[in-house]
Design a protein around this motif. Structure first.
Motif, mmCIF file in Angstrom:
data_model
loop_
_atom_site.group_PDB
_atom_site.id
_atom_site.type_symbol
_atom_site.label_atom_id
_atom_site.label_comp_id
_atom_site.label_asym_id
_atom_site.label_seq_id
_atom_site.Cartn_x
_atom_site.Cartn_y
_atom_site.Cartn_z
ATOM 1 N N LYS A 110 0.837 -1.192 0.000
ATOM 2 C CA LYS A 110 0.000 0.000 0.000
ATOM 3 C C LYS A 110 0.877 1.249 0.000
ATOM 4 O O LYS A 110 1.822 1.354 0.773
ATOM 5 C CB LYS A 110 -0.900 -0.012 1.231
ATOM 6 C CG LYS A 110 -1.839 1.174 1.328
ATOM 7 C CD LYS A 110 -2.703 1.062 2.575
ATOM 8 C CE LYS A 110 -3.634 2.267 2.700
ATOM 9 N NZ LYS A 110 -4.462 2.185 3.933
ATOM 10 N N ALA A 137 -13.624 6.628 7.408
ATOM 11 C CA ALA A 137 -12.286 6.818 6.846
ATOM 12 C C ALA A 137 -11.188 6.339 7.789
ATOM 13 O O ALA A 137 -10.001 6.422 7.457
ATOM 14 C CB ALA A 137 -12.073 8.290 6.510
ATOM 15 N N ASN A 149 -2.768 9.054 4.694
ATOM 16 C CA ASN A 149 -3.591 8.100 3.945
ATOM 17 C C ASN A 149 -5.086 8.179 4.268
ATOM 18 O O ASN A 149 -5.931 8.228 3.370
ATOM 19 C CB ASN A 149 -3.089 6.675 4.186
ATOM 20 C CG ASN A 149 -1.860 6.363 3.362
ATOM 21 O OD1 ASN A 149 -0.968 7.206 3.211
ATOM 22 N ND2 ASN A 149 -1.784 5.155 2.811
ATOM 23 N N ASN A 150 -5.424 8.176 5.527
ATOM 24 C CA ASN A 150 -6.842 8.156 5.888
ATOM 25 C C ASN A 150 -7.510 9.518 5.702
ATOM 26 O O ASN A 150 -8.729 9.595 5.571
ATOM 27 C CB ASN A 150 -7.015 7.657 7.327
ATOM 28 C CG ASN A 150 -6.786 6.158 7.439
ATOM 29 O OD1 ASN A 150 -6.128 5.557 6.582
ATOM 30 N ND2 ASN A 150 -7.328 5.541 8.476
ATOM 31 N N LYS A 191 -8.415 9.273 2.230
ATOM 32 C CA LYS A 191 -9.556 8.355 2.160
ATOM 33 C C LYS A 191 -10.845 9.082 2.517
ATOM 34 O O LYS A 191 -11.895 8.850 1.896
ATOM 35 C CB LYS A 191 -9.337 7.169 3.106
ATOM 36 C CG LYS A 191 -10.445 6.124 3.051
ATOM 37 C CD LYS A 191 -10.147 4.961 3.998
ATOM 38 C CE LYS A 191 -11.277 3.927 3.935
ATOM 39 N NZ LYS A 191 -11.003 2.788 4.858
ATOM 40 N N ASN A 211 -11.917 10.957 -0.498
ATOM 41 C CA ASN A 211 -12.488 10.022 -1.468
ATOM 42 C C ASN A 211 -13.919 9.638 -1.117
ATOM 43 O O ASN A 211 -14.818 9.643 -1.970
ATOM 44 C CB ASN A 211 -11.655 8.744 -1.538
ATOM 45 C CG ASN A 211 -10.435 8.871 -2.427
ATOM 46 O OD1 ASN A 211 -9.383 8.349 -2.091
ATOM 47 N ND2 ASN A 211 -10.544 9.545 -3.551
ATOM 48 N N LEU A 212 -14.149 9.319 0.144
ATOM 49 C CA LEU A 212 -15.469 8.881 0.580
ATOM 50 C C LEU A 212 -16.499 10.001 0.487
ATOM 51 O O LEU A 212 -17.615 9.804 0.000
ATOM 52 C CB LEU A 212 -15.400 8.361 2.026
ATOM 53 C CG LEU A 212 -14.675 7.031 2.247
ATOM 54 C CD1 LEU A 212 -14.497 6.765 3.743
ATOM 55 C CD2 LEU A 212 -15.460 5.880 1.607
#
Length: 267
Positions: free
Chosen positions: A3, A40, A70-71, A74, A77-78
């Protein structure tokens, strides 16, 4: 495949992202924050604070503990899934554009599919704004005449609607002067250049009454644009004569039509 780990985001950029995502008018609601923060993998450490501070503190807490972003990405994105904005495309594009101005400083761009792309890192405000300009993009979608960009590019870059309109309207007179070698201005310039009896610029052959009426109407259209927008913007302070994005787009479209007419059949 391992990742990818994204570096931590500096506090200034992080604050900017939080303010856009949790904007009072166009951003996420408190209920949406409650949904997407845990989804997230973030911790809602300050749920009673204002929305943007609540989100910023959640972002900062995650980065302090994990030393990556990263989160946080995220979360974007969500919350920015295109499917969530069916019937609200303008809202989606507005948020995406503002986020991308900040994300460009960390080498990322959120595309129309809601997916991050790697881009070259922006180093100046001007560079970031040039890359992501919602207003200019909307003008391009309307196939606006290129002359408008020649006269007000810097204003478009900063999405300054007031001065964009002012400079674009001035471009009409300048274009007519260049085509006719006249040194006049305003109504006097238009009357001389677009005269029906002795025109320096013709938008048709002027052979019929209908064509003559079209020439007169075109002349009056330009005078109307000058009277309503150029004279107003020249004398009214920006705080008094406000122009929103939709109004600016409509004005620019009208100015574009004038330029296309001038260039199509000028003599």
């Amino acid at each position: 495949m391992a990742k990818k780990i994204f570096d931590s985001i500096d506090s200034g950029t992080l604050e900017g992202l939080a303010k856009i995502l949790a904007d009072t008018e166009k951003g996420l609601t408190g209920t949406e924050l409650s949904k997407f923060i845990p989804e997230a993998g973030l911790t809602d450490i300050d749920p009673l604070n204002s929305k943007w501070k609540r989100l910023y503190n959640s972002f900062a807490d995650y980065q302090n503990r994990n030393q990556n972003s990263n989160n946080i990405l995220k979360f974007i994105n969500l919350s920015l899934k295109p499917s969530r904005f069916i019937g609200q495309n303008d809202k989606f594009e507005t948020i995406r554009a503002e986020l991308n101005k900040r994300l460009s400083f960390i080498g990322l761009q959120l595309n129309q599919n809601g997916v991050f792309n790697l881009v070259a890192v922006a180093t100046t405000i001007t560079e970031a704004e040039q890359r992501v300009n919602r207003f200019k993009s909307k003008l391009e979608n309307r196939n606006i005449h290129s002359k408008i960009y020649d006269y007000c590019n810097s204003e478009l870059i900063t999405e300054n609607y007031f001065h964009s309109v002012f400079e674009a309207v001035k471009s009409i007179a300048e274009e007519i002067r260049q085509k006719t070698n006249l040194t006049l201005d305003r109504a006097e310039l238009i009357d001389k250049a677009l005269s029906v009896t002795n025109p320096l610029i013709k938008i048709n052959s002027l052979q019929t009454e209908t064509e003559q009426s079209e020439q007169k109407g075109f002349s009056n259209l330009i005078k109307g644009v000058f009277g309503m927008f150029r004279n107003t913007t020249a004398h009214a302070p920006k705080v008094v004569w406000a122009i929103n994005e939709d109004e600016a787009l409509d004005i620019m479209t009208t100015i574009s039509l004038i330029h296309k007419k001038l260039n199509k059949k000028s003599h």
